[in-house]
Design a protein around this motif. Structure first.
Motif, PDB file in Angstrom:
ATOM      1  N   ALA A 212       0.840  -1.202   0.000  1.00 58.13           N
ATOM      2  CA  ALA A 212       0.000   0.000   0.000  1.00 58.13           C
ATOM      3  C   ALA A 212       0.872   1.247   0.000  1.00 58.13           C
ATOM      4  O   ALA A 212       2.058   1.209   0.338  1.00 58.13           O
ATOM      5  CB  ALA A 212      -0.922   0.013   1.219  1.00 58.13           C
ATOM      6  N   ALA A 213       0.265   2.360  -0.400  1.00 56.38           N
ATOM      7  CA  ALA A 213       0.844   3.686  -0.190  1.00 56.38           C
ATOM      8  C   ALA A 213       0.134   4.308   1.001  1.00 56.38           C
ATOM      9  O   ALA A 213      -0.994   3.939   1.333  1.00 56.38           O
ATOM     10  CB  ALA A 213       0.673   4.557  -1.427  1.00 56.38           C
ATOM     11  N   VAL A 214       0.791   5.262   1.647  1.00 55.90           N
ATOM     12  CA  VAL A 214       0.199   5.859   2.832  1.00 55.90           C
ATOM     13  C   VAL A 214       0.440   7.359   2.826  1.00 55.90           C
ATOM     14  O   VAL A 214       1.483   7.842   2.399  1.00 55.90           O
ATOM     15  CB  VAL A 214       0.765   5.210   4.115  1.00 55.90           C
ATOM     16  N   CYS A 215      -0.561   8.093   3.271  1.00 55.71           N
ATOM     17  CA  CYS A 215      -0.466   9.544   3.422  1.00 55.71           C
ATOM     18  C   CYS A 215      -0.401   9.865   4.908  1.00 55.71           C
ATOM     19  O   CYS A 215      -1.372   9.606   5.631  1.00 55.71           O
ATOM     20  CB  CYS A 215      -1.678  10.228   2.783  1.00 55.71           C
ATOM     21  N   PRO A 216       0.719  10.416   5.382  1.00 54.97           N
ATOM     22  CA  PRO A 216       0.813  10.742   6.807  1.00 54.97           C
ATOM     23  C   PRO A 216       0.143  12.055   7.178  1.00 54.97           C
ATOM     24  O   PRO A 216       0.050  12.383   8.361  1.00 54.97           O
ATOM     25  CB  PRO A 216       2.325  10.824   7.037  1.00 54.97           C
ATOM     26  N   GLY A 217      -0.300  12.821   6.166  1.00 54.13           N
ATOM     27  CA  GLY A 217      -0.871  14.133   6.435  1.00 54.13           C
ATOM     28  C   GLY A 217       0.212  15.181   6.658  1.00 54.13           C
ATOM     29  O   GLY A 217       1.406  14.903   6.556  1.00 54.13           O
ATOM     30  N   MET A 218      -0.214  16.392   6.929  1.00 56.03           N
ATOM     31  CA  MET A 218       0.723  17.478   7.185  1.00 56.03           C
ATOM     32  C   MET A 218       1.503  17.206   8.466  1.00 56.03           C
ATOM     33  O   MET A 218       0.941  16.743   9.463  1.00 56.03           O
ATOM     34  CB  MET A 218      -0.023  18.798   7.306  1.00 56.03           C
ATOM     35  N   ILE A 219       2.820  17.466   8.425  1.00 59.68           N
ATOM     36  CA  ILE A 219       3.684  17.218   9.577  1.00 59.68           C
ATOM     37  C   ILE A 219       4.488  18.476   9.871  1.00 59.68           C
ATOM     38  O   ILE A 219       4.932  19.180   8.954  1.00 59.68           O
ATOM     39  CB  ILE A 219       4.643  16.036   9.299  1.00 59.68           C
ATOM     40  N   ASN A 220       4.694  18.732  11.130  1.00 60.63           N
ATOM     41  CA  ASN A 220       5.475  19.897  11.551  1.00 60.63           C
ATOM     42  C   ASN A 220       6.961  19.581  11.432  1.00 60.63           C
ATOM     43  O   ASN A 220       7.577  19.043  12.355  1.00 60.63           O
ATOM     44  CB  ASN A 220       5.119  20.284  12.989  1.00 60.63           C
ATOM     45  N   THR A 221       7.527  19.887  10.266  1.00 66.19           N
ATOM     46  CA  THR A 221       8.953  19.719  10.019  1.00 66.19           C
ATOM     47  C   THR A 221       9.496  20.987   9.378  1.00 66.19           C
ATOM     48  O   THR A 221       8.745  21.764   8.780  1.00 66.19           O
ATOM     49  CB  THR A 221       9.231  18.537   9.074  1.00 66.19           C
ATOM     50  N   PRO A 222      10.803  21.214   9.465  1.00 67.84           N
ATOM     51  CA  PRO A 222      11.383  22.409   8.839  1.00 67.84           C
ATOM     52  C   PRO A 222      11.134  22.482   7.343  1.00 67.84           C
ATOM     53  O   PRO A 222      10.919  23.574   6.791  1.00 67.84           O
ATOM     54  CB  PRO A 222      12.873  22.276   9.162  1.00 67.84           C
ATOM     55  N   THR A 223      11.141  21.343   6.653  1.00 71.28           N
ATOM     56  CA  THR A 223      10.913  21.356   5.210  1.00 71.28           C
ATOM     57  C   THR A 223       9.484  21.772   4.884  1.00 71.28           C
ATOM     58  O   THR A 223       9.242  22.606   4.004  1.00 71.28           O
ATOM     59  CB  THR A 223      11.211  19.978   4.607  1.00 71.28           C
ATOM     60  N   SER A 224       8.509  21.201   5.591  1.00 66.01           N
ATOM     61  CA  SER A 224       7.113  21.576   5.354  1.00 66.01           C
ATOM     62  C   SER A 224       6.877  23.046   5.661  1.00 66.01           C
ATOM     63  O   SER A 224       6.070  23.713   5.004  1.00 66.01           O
ATOM     64  CB  SER A 224       6.181  20.711   6.208  1.00 66.01           C
ATOM     65  N   ALA A 225       7.612  23.569   6.650  1.00 64.94           N
ATOM     66  CA  ALA A 225       7.441  24.962   7.044  1.00 64.94           C
ATOM     67  C   ALA A 225       7.889  25.931   5.959  1.00 64.94           C
ATOM     68  O   ALA A 225       7.504  27.106   5.985  1.00 64.94           O
ATOM     69  CB  ALA A 225       8.196  25.233   8.342  1.00 64.94           C
ATOM     70  N   LEU A 226       8.699  25.449   5.006  1.00 65.62           N
ATOM     71  CA  LEU A 226       9.083  26.306   3.880  1.00 65.62           C
ATOM     72  C   LEU A 226       7.894  26.602   2.974  1.00 65.62           C
ATOM     73  O   LEU A 226       7.883  27.611   2.256  1.00 65.62           O
ATOM     74  CB  LEU A 226      10.191  25.625   3.063  1.00 65.62           C
ATOM     75  N   GLY A 249      -0.701  -3.875  12.463  1.00 63.27           N
ATOM     76  CA  GLY A 249      -2.030  -4.391  12.742  1.00 63.27           C
ATOM     77  C   GLY A 249      -2.496  -5.379  11.684  1.00 63.27           C
ATOM     78  O   GLY A 249      -1.785  -5.674  10.719  1.00 63.27           O
ATOM     79  N   PRO A 250      -3.695  -5.901  11.832  1.00 66.03           N
ATOM     80  CA  PRO A 250      -4.241  -6.846  10.843  1.00 66.03           C
ATOM     81  C   PRO A 250      -4.408  -6.169   9.482  1.00 66.03           C
ATOM     82  O   PRO A 250      -4.789  -4.998   9.395  1.00 66.03           O
ATOM     83  CB  PRO A 250      -5.599  -7.235  11.434  1.00 66.03           C
ATOM     84  N   ALA A 251      -4.113  -6.915   8.426  1.00 66.18           N
ATOM     85  CA  ALA A 251      -4.279  -6.378   7.073  1.00 66.18           C
ATOM     86  C   ALA A 251      -5.759  -6.319   6.719  1.00 66.18           C
ATOM     87  O   ALA A 251      -6.502  -7.280   6.933  1.00 66.18           O
ATOM     88  CB  ALA A 251      -3.540  -7.257   6.071  1.00 66.18           C
ATOM     89  N   ARG A 252      -6.184  -5.173   6.187  1.00 64.83           N
ATOM     90  CA  ARG A 252      -7.559  -5.025   5.721  1.00 64.83           C
ATOM     91  C   ARG A 252      -7.566  -5.092   4.198  1.00 64.83           C
ATOM     92  O   ARG A 252      -6.832  -4.344   3.535  1.00 64.83           O
ATOM     93  CB  ARG A 252      -8.130  -3.699   6.213  1.00 64.83           C
ATOM     94  N   PRO A 253      -8.359  -5.972   3.616  1.00 65.45           N
ATOM     95  CA  PRO A 253      -8.337  -6.158   2.162  1.00 65.45           C
ATOM     96  C   PRO A 253      -8.568  -4.870   1.382  1.00 65.45           C
ATOM     97  O   PRO A 253      -7.987  -4.685   0.309  1.00 65.45           O
ATOM     98  CB  PRO A 253      -9.463  -7.167   1.920  1.00 65.45           C
ATOM     99  N   GLU A 254      -9.391  -3.963   1.907  1.00 64.33           N
ATOM    100  CA  GLU A 254      -9.685  -2.738   1.167  1.00 64.33           C
ATOM    101  C   GLU A 254      -8.477  -1.801   1.074  1.00 64.33           C
ATOM    102  O   GLU A 254      -8.453  -0.886   0.246  1.00 64.33           O
ATOM    103  CB  GLU A 254     -10.868  -1.992   1.801  1.00 64.33           C
ATOM    104  N   HIS A 255      -7.467  -2.024   1.892  1.00 63.78           N
ATOM    105  CA  HIS A 255      -6.256  -1.198   1.845  1.00 63.78           C
ATOM    106  C   HIS A 255      -5.283  -1.650   0.764  1.00 63.78           C
ATOM    107  O   HIS A 255      -4.388  -0.882   0.377  1.00 63.78           O
ATOM    108  CB  HIS A 255      -5.528  -1.239   3.192  1.00 63.78           C
ATOM    109  N   TYR A 256      -5.447  -2.863   0.298  1.00 64.22           N
ATOM    110  CA  TYR A 256      -4.442  -3.437  -0.601  1.00 64.22           C
ATOM    111  C   TYR A 256      -4.332  -2.642  -1.898  1.00 64.22           C
ATOM    112  O   TYR A 256      -5.324  -2.427  -2.607  1.00 64.22           O
ATOM    113  CB  TYR A 256      -4.762  -4.907  -0.917  1.00 64.22           C
ATOM    114  N   GLY A 257      -3.123  -2.191  -2.205  1.00 63.96           N
ATOM    115  CA  GLY A 257      -2.858  -1.467  -3.437  1.00 63.96           C
ATOM    116  C   GLY A 257      -3.362  -0.040  -3.465  1.00 63.96           C
ATOM    117  O   GLY A 257      -3.316   0.624  -4.504  1.00 63.96           O
ATOM    118  N   GLU A 258      -3.829   0.480  -2.330  1.00 59.95           N
ATOM    119  CA  GLU A 258      -4.447   1.798  -2.286  1.00 59.95           C
ATOM    120  C   GLU A 258      -3.584   2.799  -1.516  1.00 59.95           C
ATOM    121  O   GLU A 258      -2.600   2.431  -0.873  1.00 59.95           O
ATOM    122  CB  GLU A 258      -5.829   1.705  -1.639  1.00 59.95           C
ATOM    123  N   LEU A 259      -3.996   4.067  -1.592  1.00 63.78           N
ATOM    124  CA  LEU A 259      -3.414   5.131  -0.786  1.00 63.78           C
ATOM    125  C   LEU A 259      -4.276   5.291   0.459  1.00 63.78           C
ATOM    126  O   LEU A 259      -5.478   5.557   0.357  1.00 63.78           O
ATOM    127  CB  LEU A 259      -3.369   6.433  -1.583  1.00 63.78           C
TER     128      LEU A 259
END
Length: 269
Positions: A212-226, A249-259
């Motif tokens: 899967a791909a994952v989006c962590p969302g906005m993060i407070n880092t120096p690079t993002s602050a630029l 955690g347990p794998a959920r089928p709907e997550h497979y191959g998705e963001l």
């Protein structure tokens, strides 16, 4: 359990390595990797004691990633969790034409090297997770370009589309492409995950494997602050929590191959 985090010397990558170490046991191993040996060693020292063994390794995503995967397989017989987090960061003052070669080499071709190298050595119930972004959805791309990322049926075909885009940027042929190069790059990462998952879906389902791909969302880092006001955004450690839940955690089928963001699927198109 054998786990790996790329781009793990700072920010989210370091938080993921620390989180894995805290959640696992002394019998488990966390490979904390980056391309600079000094920074890798410093990051390993920064991980609090206790939990899993943290092993620092130099791993350049523009280099022979497959060789490192073979070494891991020889040492352990396979791997359980891989977080692909290595990224070349850009700032508002960077000129796309000047950096696009290195940028795609790390962010996109590095991602596909990781997928090709580690998918074959995943253990049963393994996790192969690419850290991407909500920018990796076609919503952010002109419709005329969508088919470039929906039609590829293999990782190599996605690489070919990224190569075409890279060459357009180098030549100044932006056309319908967005000026912010992070958008096509993130879409390419998600498309590569989707292409690999489509080829492996049936077999991985029987083995409990999640790609899967994952989006962590906005993060407070120096690079993002630029780019944005991130003063109220989560810290890297806070942002790492849902990603670690997904990996352990347990794998959920709907997550497979998705963001996936916070446990929910972000539609690609």
């Amino acid at each position: 359990m054998i786990t790996l985090v790329t781009g793990a010397t700072q920010g989210l990558g370091l938080a993921l390595a620390e989180g894995l170490a805290q959640r696992l046991t002394p019998q488990d191993t966390v490979y904390l990797t980056g391309r600079d040996a000094t920074r890798v060693a410093a990051a390993v020292e920064a991980v609090p004691a206790g939990g899993a063994q943290v092993r620092g390794e130099v791993l350049d995503m523009a280099g022979p990633v497959d060789r490192f995967a073979r070494q891991v397989e020889e040492r352990h017989g396979g791997i359980d969790v891989v977080f692909g987090n290595a990224v070349m960061r850009i700032g508002p003052d960077d000129e796309p034409r000047a950096i696009i070669d290195e940028y795609t080499e790390v962010n996109n071709f590095g991602t596909t090297r990781l997928l090709n190298a580690f998918a074959p050595v995943l253990n049963d119930n393994g996790r192969l997770i690419v850290v991407a972004s909500s920018l990796g959805t076609l919503h952010h791309l002109a419709p005329v370009l969508h088919r470039r990322f929906t039609q590829p049926s293999s990782v190599d075909e996605v690489d070919a589309q990224i190569t075409r885009w890279r060459d357009d940027v180098k030549a100044g042929r932006f056309g319908a492409w967005p000026a912010f190069i992070n958008i096509p790059s993130k879409i390419g990462q998600v498309a590569a995950v989707r292409a690999l998952a489509a080829q492996r879906r049936e077999t991985d389902a029987t083995r409990g494997v999640l790609i899967a791909a994952v989006c962590p969302g906005m993060i407070n880092t120096p690079t993002s602050a630029l780019w944005w006001d991130v003063s109220t955004a989560p810290t890297p450690a806070q942002a790492a929590g849902p990603l670690l839940d997904l990996a352990l955690g347990p794998a959920r089928p709907e997550h497979y191959g998705e963001l996936v963001r916070a446990g929910e699927v972000l539609p690609f198109s």
